[in-house]
Scaffold this active site. Structure first.
Site, PDB file in Angstrom:
ATOM      1  N   GLU A 169      -4.907   5.030  13.188  1.00  0.00           N
ATOM      2  CA  GLU A 169      -4.192   4.215  12.207  1.00  0.00           C
ATOM      3  C   GLU A 169      -2.996   3.529  12.873  1.00  0.00           C
ATOM      4  OE1 GLU A 169      -2.983   6.409   8.763  1.00  0.00           O
ATOM      5  OE2 GLU A 169      -2.399   4.608   7.669  1.00  0.00           O
ATOM      6  N   GLY A 208       1.345   5.968   1.652  1.00  0.00           N
ATOM      7  CA  GLY A 208       1.565   6.901   0.561  1.00  0.00           C
ATOM      8  C   GLY A 208       1.586   8.353   1.019  1.00  0.00           C
ATOM      9  N   ALA A 209       0.852   8.661   2.080  1.00  0.00           N
ATOM     10  CA  ALA A 209       0.745  10.052   2.506  1.00  0.00           C
ATOM     11  C   ALA A 209       1.125  10.290   3.962  1.00  0.00           C
ATOM     12  CB  ALA A 209      -0.677  10.574   2.260  1.00  0.00           C
ATOM     13  N   SER A 210       1.293   9.225   4.742  1.00  0.00           N
ATOM     14  CA  SER A 210       1.701   9.419   6.139  1.00  0.00           C
ATOM     15  C   SER A 210       2.515   8.223   6.601  1.00  0.00           C
ATOM     16  CB  SER A 210       0.476   9.578   7.052  1.00  0.00           C
ATOM     17  OG  SER A 210      -0.244   8.372   7.151  1.00  0.00           O
ATOM     18  N   THR A 211       3.177   8.406   7.736  1.00  0.00           N
ATOM     19  CA  THR A 211       3.926   7.298   8.332  1.00  0.00           C
ATOM     20  C   THR A 211       3.645   7.285   9.828  1.00  0.00           C
ATOM     21  OG1 THR A 211       6.094   6.205   8.415  1.00  0.00           O
ATOM     22  CG2 THR A 211       6.094   8.573   8.743  1.00  0.00           C
ATOM     23  N   GLN A 212       3.604   6.079  10.419  1.00  0.00           N
ATOM     24  CA  GLN A 212       3.237   5.932  11.823  1.00  0.00           C
ATOM     25  C   GLN A 212       4.288   5.149  12.595  1.00  0.00           C
ATOM     26  OE1 GLN A 212       0.348   7.248   9.674  1.00  0.00           O
ATOM     27  NE2 GLN A 212       0.421   5.063   9.427  1.00  0.00           N
TER      28      GLN A 212
END
Ligand SMILES: *[C@@H]1O[C@H](CO)[C@@H](O)[C@H](O)[C@H]1NC(C)=O
Ligand SMILES: *[C@@H]1O[C@H](CO)[C@@H](O)[C@H](O)[C@H]1NC(C)=O
Ligand SMILES: *[C@@H]1O[C@H](CO)[C@@H](O)[C@H](O)[C@H]1NC(C)=O
Ligand SMILES: *[C@@H]1O[C@H](CO)[C@@H](O)[C@H](O)[C@H]1NC(C)=O
Ligand SMILES: *[C@@H]1O[C@H](CO)[C@@H](O)[C@H](O)[C@H]1NC(C)=O
Ligand SMILES: *[C@@H]1O[C@H](CO)[C@@H](O)[C@H](O)[C@H]1NC(C)=O
Length: 481
Positions: A169, A208-212
């Site tokens: 991602e 909404g559920a992760s950050t990169q």
């Protein structure tokens, strides 16, 4: 938007030209020879971005005539599927599939009939499905199979439905950002983008559920898991990428509730320093704890109702949000947080998805131009200090999210400044964007560009790791064909 100096622009242009030229290789592979003789119209590709909170269907297009031009891939349209993300239909048979119908029908209408069979369709699911695959793997498989079966019923060329890893991602987002910047800037600078340049632009994604976080680095990457080596148009890129599961917007809101329940020792009523003063709410406990991001040590009654009262206290809010991060357990030379290695941030960054929305809300709400950590802090302080009544009067229409802006702003502040380490020097190099040149910024374009390259070897490509998939983007395709 942060404006970049000419010199910087040139560097971006030249570096991303490599990506851009590489993609012409992809396009040549995609275009069957008969078509080239016929009509110089567009080719199309579809990517379903199955996020944790909703699904967006992107249609991309590019000139079918390979003789002419470089075949810039741009966004034709996007369609937002009604309802929640596909993971929210777990246990609800048929729900995920039918949520896609309206947008897929629209795609069938929009793409010329003669192109249908040549149009690849990819579905990529992200952290919402990663979480479901942790908590209920059977249901996760069922949802994926269901949406795949659905997509096969359309006249396009279905290429697979899969769950992207966090690294994928992050890396595909980086490919998108650099590809788009190249195209976006190119027109004013034709001729310059072939000179030898180096710098690429980092990517900051907040879902909404992760950050990169993903960027090119010259420093040693001390943890192999964070390292990605991409060879694009004869140039090697060493990319650092890290995805934090449970650090997306919705999961952060739930994790903060769980923390407040724990520290205040009550399942029935809590005060919430990040909710605006004058706001109160009640939620079922199950809605807080039904996620792998909140591990509950003690038993609880899922149907019990929790009363929440907002106090709008900036300092207490920041203190509690900070506790969602571990900033003191690093076993590498340098960490962001939670013991995760991170090199020093360098260069320019593009911040998109919820970063963009949070940033633009803060600026709109406070009138403060957020170009430094100090201004971010000041704007967050002002928003957290607003009573619910004041917010409702000032932002009619945003109602459902009003209570969350303070939490999310405080979170973004801690993440960017205390976590990633952006300071007064590097923060101004972040550009908060939603689109570039009409194309939405996210992982999906980079995903299609990378996978389409291997179109003839369909079976192989879906099992290929990102690293090898990207490795195949070679300029030789342009010359050979
Ligand atoms: C490419 O297309 C443009 C118009 O779109 C035309 O002017 C130009 O001659 C074409 N170039 C080639 C090499 O076919
Ligand atoms: C679900 O998780 C398991 C264990 O990590 C993994 O092997 C599997 O590939 C995942 N499923 C999908 C569809 O990605
Ligand atoms: C967390 O919030 C509670 C309730 O507002 C407050 O009493 C406490 O001091 C806060 N914790 C920190 C570390 O700021
Ligand atoms: C650091 O702390 C976080 C949160 O407690 C934990 O998830 C992580 O595994 C720890 N990392 C190391 C390297 O100890
Ligand atoms: C990283 O940043 C720190 C603090 O700004 C600095 O002391 C250190 O030398 C930097 N490391 C590298 C490898 O640039
Ligand atoms: C917070 O709100 C109070 C009352 O509305 C106001 O007096 C105070 O100046 C505000 N503080 C900040 C930092 O905005």
């Amino acid at each position: 938007m942060v404006s970049m100096g000419n010199q910087q622009q040139c560097r971006i242009i030249t570096a991303t030209a490599a990506l851009f030229l590489a993609v012409c290789g992809i396009l040549l592979l995609v275009v069957p020879t008969e078509d080239v003789k016929e009509t110089p119209e567009f080719m199309y590709g579809i990517v379903l971005d199955a996020g944790s909170s909703h699904t967006t269907i992107f249609i991309y297009k590019w000139p079918a005539d390979k003789q002419n031009g470089t075949g810039v891939v741009s966004q034709h349209s996007e369609c937002h599927a009604k309802g929640g993300g596909i993971s929210s239909y777990a246990g609800n048979k048929g729900g995920a599939a039918s949520s896609l119908e309206e947008c897929m029908e629209k795609a069938t209408q929009e793409i010329p009939k003669s192109r249908h069979k040549l149009t690849p369709v990819y579905l990529g699911a992200t952290a919402g499905m990663r979480l479901l695959n942790i908590s209920k793997p059977k249901e996760s498989d069922a949802v994926l199979k269901e949406v795949a079966d659905k997509l096969k019923t359309y006249p396009f060329s279905f290429k697979g439905a899969t769950i992207l890893s966090g690294q994928e991602e992050g890396a595909y987002g980086w490919v998108t950002v650099n590809y788009l910047l190249e195209n976006y800037i190119k027109y004013g600078f034709v001729g310059q983008w072939l000179s030898p340049g180096r710098d690429t632009v980092g990517a900051l994604d907040f879902g909404g559920a992760s950050t990169q976080i993903t960027f090119e680095t010259k420093q040693t990457v001390e943890n192999e898991d964070n390292l990605m080596k991409l060879r694009l148009y004869g140039r090697d890129y060493q990319i650092y990428t890290q995805s934090f599961l449970c650090y997306g917007r919705d999961q952060v809101l739930l994790r903060l509730l769980a923390l407040l329940i724990k520290t205040q020792g009550s399942d029935h009523s809590i005060v919430h320093p990040c909710y605006p003063a004058g706001y109160s709410d009640s939620v079922k406990l199950s809605s807080v704890f039904d996620t792998p991001c909140n591990k509950r040590q003690t038993p609880y009654k899922p149907d019990d109702v929790l009363q929440i009262k907002g106090t709008g206290n900036y300092n207490q809010c920041l203190g509690n949000v900070s506790r969602l991060f571990s900033l003191n357990n690093c076993s590498y030379s340098r960490c962001s947080f939670d013991g995760v290695f991170q090199p020093n941030i360098t260069g320019n960054f593009m911040a998109f998805s919820a970063f963009f929305y949070t940033h633009s809300f803060l600026q709109e709400a406070t009138g403060i131009s957020i170009t430094s950590p100090e201004y971010l802090e000041e704007a967050t302080h002002v928003v957290c200090n607003m009573s619910f009544e004041k917010m409702r009067n000032q932002f009619q229409g945003h109602e459902s999210h009003l209570k969350d802006y303070c939490t999310v702003s405080a979170f973004v502040q801690v993440l960017l400044v205390n976590g990633y380490g952006f300071d007064f020097r590097s923060f101004p190099h972040i550009s908060f964007q939603k689109k570039a040149g009409g194309t939405s910024v996210g992982w999906s374009l980079g995903y299609m560009l990378s996978l389409s390259n291997l179109l003839p070897a369909e079976d192989v490509l879906l099992r290929k790791s990102l690293r090898s998939a990207l490795h195949y983007i070679q300029p030789t395709n342009c010359v050979d064909h």
